[in-house]
Write a protein that holds these residues in place. Structure first.
Motif, PDB file in Angstrom:
ATOM      1  N   GLN A   2       0.841  -1.193   0.000  1.00 34.85           N
ATOM      2  CA  GLN A   2       0.000   0.000   0.000  1.00 34.85           C
ATOM      3  C   GLN A   2       0.880   1.249   0.000  1.00 34.85           C
ATOM      4  O   GLN A   2       2.100   1.182   0.126  1.00 34.85           O
ATOM      5  CB  GLN A   2      -0.941  -0.028   1.195  1.00 34.85           C
ATOM      6  CG  GLN A   2      -2.003  -1.110   1.043  1.00 34.85           C
ATOM      7  CD  GLN A   2      -3.005  -1.097   2.170  1.00 34.85           C
ATOM      8  OE1 GLN A   2      -2.858  -0.380   3.151  1.00 34.85           O
ATOM      9  NE2 GLN A   2      -4.042  -1.913   2.042  1.00 34.85           N
ATOM     10  N   ILE A   3       0.249   2.392  -0.111  1.00 32.28           N
ATOM     11  CA  ILE A   3       0.968   3.639  -0.332  1.00 32.28           C
ATOM     12  C   ILE A   3       1.930   3.984   0.811  1.00 32.28           C
ATOM     13  O   ILE A   3       3.037   4.465   0.571  1.00 32.28           O
ATOM     14  CB  ILE A   3      -0.018   4.798  -0.620  1.00 32.28           C
ATOM     15  CG1 ILE A   3       0.718   5.966  -1.247  1.00 32.28           C
ATOM     16  CG2 ILE A   3      -0.801   5.172   0.623  1.00 32.28           C
ATOM     17  CD1 ILE A   3      -0.199   7.005  -1.859  1.00 32.28           C
ATOM     18  N   GLY A   4       1.545   3.730   2.036  1.00 28.14           N
ATOM     19  CA  GLY A   4       2.422   4.019   3.175  1.00 28.14           C
ATOM     20  C   GLY A   4       3.706   3.208   3.120  1.00 28.14           C
ATOM     21  O   GLY A   4       4.791   3.722   3.402  1.00 28.14           O
ATOM     22  N   GLU A   5       3.576   1.941   2.777  1.00 31.24           N
ATOM     23  CA  GLU A   5       4.751   1.081   2.683  1.00 31.24           C
ATOM     24  C   GLU A   5       5.666   1.524   1.542  1.00 31.24           C
ATOM     25  O   GLU A   5       6.884   1.575   1.687  1.00 31.24           O
ATOM     26  CB  GLU A   5       4.325  -0.372   2.474  1.00 31.24           C
ATOM     27  CG  GLU A   5       5.478  -1.351   2.508  1.00 31.24           C
ATOM     28  CD  GLU A   5       5.026  -2.787   2.341  1.00 31.24           C
ATOM     29  OE1 GLU A   5       5.911  -3.643   2.139  1.00 31.24           O
ATOM     30  OE2 GLU A   5       3.814  -3.060   2.409  1.00 31.24           O
ATOM     31  N   LEU A   6       5.078   1.873   0.399  1.00 26.93           N
ATOM     32  CA  LEU A   6       5.884   2.354  -0.720  1.00 26.93           C
ATOM     33  C   LEU A   6       6.574   3.670  -0.348  1.00 26.93           C
ATOM     34  O   LEU A   6       7.743   3.877  -0.690  1.00 26.93           O
ATOM     35  CB  LEU A   6       5.025   2.546  -1.972  1.00 26.93           C
ATOM     36  CG  LEU A   6       5.776   3.047  -3.199  1.00 26.93           C
ATOM     37  CD1 LEU A   6       6.831   2.042  -3.654  1.00 26.93           C
ATOM     38  CD2 LEU A   6       4.794   3.342  -4.331  1.00 26.93           C
ATOM     39  N   ALA A   7       5.878   4.526   0.359  1.00 29.14           N
ATOM     40  CA  ALA A   7       6.473   5.794   0.785  1.00 29.14           C
ATOM     41  C   ALA A   7       7.681   5.548   1.686  1.00 29.14           C
ATOM     42  O   ALA A   7       8.734   6.152   1.505  1.00 29.14           O
ATOM     43  CB  ALA A   7       5.431   6.656   1.501  1.00 29.14           C
ATOM     44  N   ARG A   8       7.538   4.643   2.647  1.00 29.90           N
ATOM     45  CA  ARG A   8       8.670   4.322   3.534  1.00 29.90           C
ATOM     46  C   ARG A   8       9.817   3.700   2.748  1.00 29.90           C
ATOM     47  O   ARG A   8      10.980   4.054   2.938  1.00 29.90           O
ATOM     48  CB  ARG A   8       8.225   3.376   4.649  1.00 29.90           C
ATOM     49  CG  ARG A   8       7.492   4.063   5.789  1.00 29.90           C
ATOM     50  CD  ARG A   8       7.236   3.129   6.960  1.00 29.90           C
ATOM     51  NE  ARG A   8       6.388   1.987   6.606  1.00 29.90           N
ATOM     52  CZ  ARG A   8       5.071   2.019   6.480  1.00 29.90           C
ATOM     53  NH1 ARG A   8       4.427   3.149   6.689  1.00 29.90           N
ATOM     54  NH2 ARG A   8       4.389   0.955   6.165  1.00 29.90           N
ATOM     55  N   LEU A   9       9.492   2.795   1.856  1.00 28.38           N
ATOM     56  CA  LEU A   9      10.507   2.087   1.075  1.00 28.38           C
ATOM     57  C   LEU A   9      11.298   3.032   0.175  1.00 28.38           C
ATOM     58  O   LEU A   9      12.503   2.866  -0.004  1.00 28.38           O
ATOM     59  CB  LEU A   9       9.827   1.000   0.228  1.00 28.38           C
ATOM     60  CG  LEU A   9      10.712   0.093  -0.597  1.00 28.38           C
ATOM     61  CD1 LEU A   9      11.593  -0.768   0.303  1.00 28.38           C
ATOM     62  CD2 LEU A   9       9.857  -0.796  -1.481  1.00 28.38           C
ATOM     63  N   THR A  13       6.841  10.650   0.386  1.00 29.48           N
ATOM     64  CA  THR A  13       5.585  10.788   1.122  1.00 29.48           C
ATOM     65  C   THR A  13       4.438  10.246   0.288  1.00 29.48           C
ATOM     66  O   THR A  13       4.509  10.223  -0.942  1.00 29.48           O
ATOM     67  CB  THR A  13       5.309  12.267   1.438  1.00 29.48           C
ATOM     68  OG1 THR A  13       5.122  12.974   0.205  1.00 29.48           O
ATOM     69  CG2 THR A  13       6.447  12.899   2.228  1.00 29.48           C
ATOM     70  N   PRO A  14       3.367   9.835   0.948  1.00 31.99           N
ATOM     71  CA  PRO A  14       2.179   9.425   0.196  1.00 31.99           C
ATOM     72  C   PRO A  14       1.673  10.544  -0.724  1.00 31.99           C
ATOM     73  O   PRO A  14       1.235  10.288  -1.837  1.00 31.99           O
ATOM     74  CB  PRO A  14       1.156   9.088   1.281  1.00 31.99           C
ATOM     75  CG  PRO A  14       1.997   8.667   2.451  1.00 31.99           C
ATOM     76  CD  PRO A  14       3.207   9.560   2.388  1.00 31.99           C
ATOM     77  N   ARG A  15       1.780  11.775  -0.263  1.00 32.81           N
ATOM     78  CA  ARG A  15       1.346  12.910  -1.086  1.00 32.81           C
ATOM     79  C   ARG A  15       2.153  12.981  -2.385  1.00 32.81           C
ATOM     80  O   ARG A  15       1.588  13.202  -3.465  1.00 32.81           O
ATOM     81  CB  ARG A  15       1.497  14.201  -0.283  1.00 32.81           C
ATOM     82  CG  ARG A  15       1.014  15.407  -1.011  1.00 32.81           C
ATOM     83  CD  ARG A  15       1.127  16.629  -0.138  1.00 32.81           C
ATOM     84  NE  ARG A  15       0.677  17.792  -0.879  1.00 32.81           N
ATOM     85  CZ  ARG A  15       0.749  19.016  -0.434  1.00 32.81           C
ATOM     86  NH1 ARG A  15       1.229  19.252   0.764  1.00 32.81           N
ATOM     87  NH2 ARG A  15       0.346  20.020  -1.162  1.00 32.81           N
ATOM     88  N   ALA A  16       3.473  12.801  -2.293  1.00 34.06           N
ATOM     89  CA  ALA A  16       4.311  12.820  -3.496  1.00 34.06           C
ATOM     90  C   ALA A  16       3.947  11.663  -4.416  1.00 34.06           C
ATOM     91  O   ALA A  16       3.874  11.823  -5.635  1.00 34.06           O
ATOM     92  CB  ALA A  16       5.787  12.754  -3.118  1.00 34.06           C
ATOM     93  N   LEU A  17       3.683  10.495  -3.839  1.00 31.96           N
ATOM     94  CA  LEU A  17       3.311   9.340  -4.659  1.00 31.96           C
ATOM     95  C   LEU A  17       2.001   9.582  -5.396  1.00 31.96           C
ATOM     96  O   LEU A  17       1.873   9.230  -6.574  1.00 31.96           O
ATOM     97  CB  LEU A  17       3.214   8.086  -3.788  1.00 31.96           C
ATOM     98  CG  LEU A  17       4.534   7.620  -3.170  1.00 31.96           C
ATOM     99  CD1 LEU A  17       4.290   6.481  -2.202  1.00 31.96           C
ATOM    100  CD2 LEU A  17       5.534   7.246  -4.237  1.00 31.96           C
ATOM    101  N   ARG A  36      -4.793   1.781  -3.280  1.00 33.08           N
ATOM    102  CA  ARG A  36      -3.829   1.536  -4.348  1.00 33.08           C
ATOM    103  C   ARG A  36      -2.952   0.371  -3.916  1.00 33.08           C
ATOM    104  O   ARG A  36      -2.595   0.256  -2.744  1.00 33.08           O
ATOM    105  CB  ARG A  36      -2.942   2.765  -4.555  1.00 33.08           C
ATOM    106  CG  ARG A  36      -3.655   3.979  -5.064  1.00 33.08           C
ATOM    107  CD  ARG A  36      -2.726   5.191  -4.919  1.00 33.08           C
ATOM    108  NE  ARG A  36      -3.269   6.383  -5.513  1.00 33.08           N
ATOM    109  CZ  ARG A  36      -4.066   7.235  -4.884  1.00 33.08           C
ATOM    110  NH1 ARG A  36      -4.430   7.007  -3.633  1.00 33.08           N
ATOM    111  NH2 ARG A  36      -4.524   8.292  -5.503  1.00 33.08           N
ATOM    112  N   HIS A  37      -2.573  -0.450  -4.876  1.00 34.19           N
ATOM    113  CA  HIS A  37      -1.656  -1.567  -4.590  1.00 34.19           C
ATOM    114  C   HIS A  37      -0.468  -1.469  -5.531  1.00 34.19           C
ATOM    115  O   HIS A  37      -0.605  -1.619  -6.744  1.00 34.19           O
ATOM    116  CB  HIS A  37      -2.376  -2.911  -4.722  1.00 34.19           C
ATOM    117  CG  HIS A  37      -3.258  -3.187  -3.549  1.00 34.19           C
ATOM    118  ND1 HIS A  37      -2.803  -3.797  -2.411  1.00 34.19           N
ATOM    119  CD2 HIS A  37      -4.561  -2.892  -3.328  1.00 34.19           C
ATOM    120  CE1 HIS A  37      -3.787  -3.874  -1.538  1.00 34.19           C
ATOM    121  NE2 HIS A  37      -4.866  -3.339  -2.072  1.00 34.19           N
TER     122      HIS A  37
END
Length: 130
Positions: A2-9, A13-17, A36-37
């Motif tokens: 999910q978006i939070g995990e991608l942001a950390r990875l 930030t989720p906003r940038a994504l 989103r996945h």
């Protein structure tokens, strides 16, 4: 993921994504319901986008690049990079000229007998370098 995990990875930030997705920089992002996945390919794409932005490319330029990796897409990406390199070269020339002017001013301040740090006489910038 999910978006939070991608942001950390990807250390963003989720906003940038969401912005990258809205600008078409991530390709299609599947959804399951409201969520989103993302997959590993999205993480690689985010890293590439962030690197390109850090190197001075604009998001609008990146958005115009095709999402596929064929020869045409690679040629377009190479042309974008060449244009950015040309901009960097022009900026380097401007900075070299500025550095030369600063060096001449420094020399005039330190080595010219006409130099007057009190400001009572005009500074002579045309004295010969030592």
């Amino acid at each position: 993921m999910q978006i939070g995990e991608l942001a950390r990875l990807t250390r963003t930030t989720p906003r940038a994504l969401r912005l990258y997705e809205a600008r078409g920089l991530l390709g299609p992002v599947p959804r399951r319901g409201r969520y989103r996945h993302y997959h590993a390919g999205h993480a690689a794409q985010v890293r590439l986008v962030r690197q390109a932005l850090a190197l001075g490319l604009r998001m609008a330029d990146l958005a115009r690049l095709p999402q596929h990796t064929g020869a045409d897409a690679l040629a377009q990406a190479a042309a974008l990079l060449q244009a950015r390199r040309a901009q960097v070269q022009r900026e380097l020339q401007r900075l070299r000229a500025q550095d030369d002017a600063l060096a001449a001013l420094e020399h005039a301040l330190l080595h010219c007998p006409e130099a007057d740090p009190t400001g009572k006489r005009p500074l002579a910038l045309d004295c010969a370098p030592a």
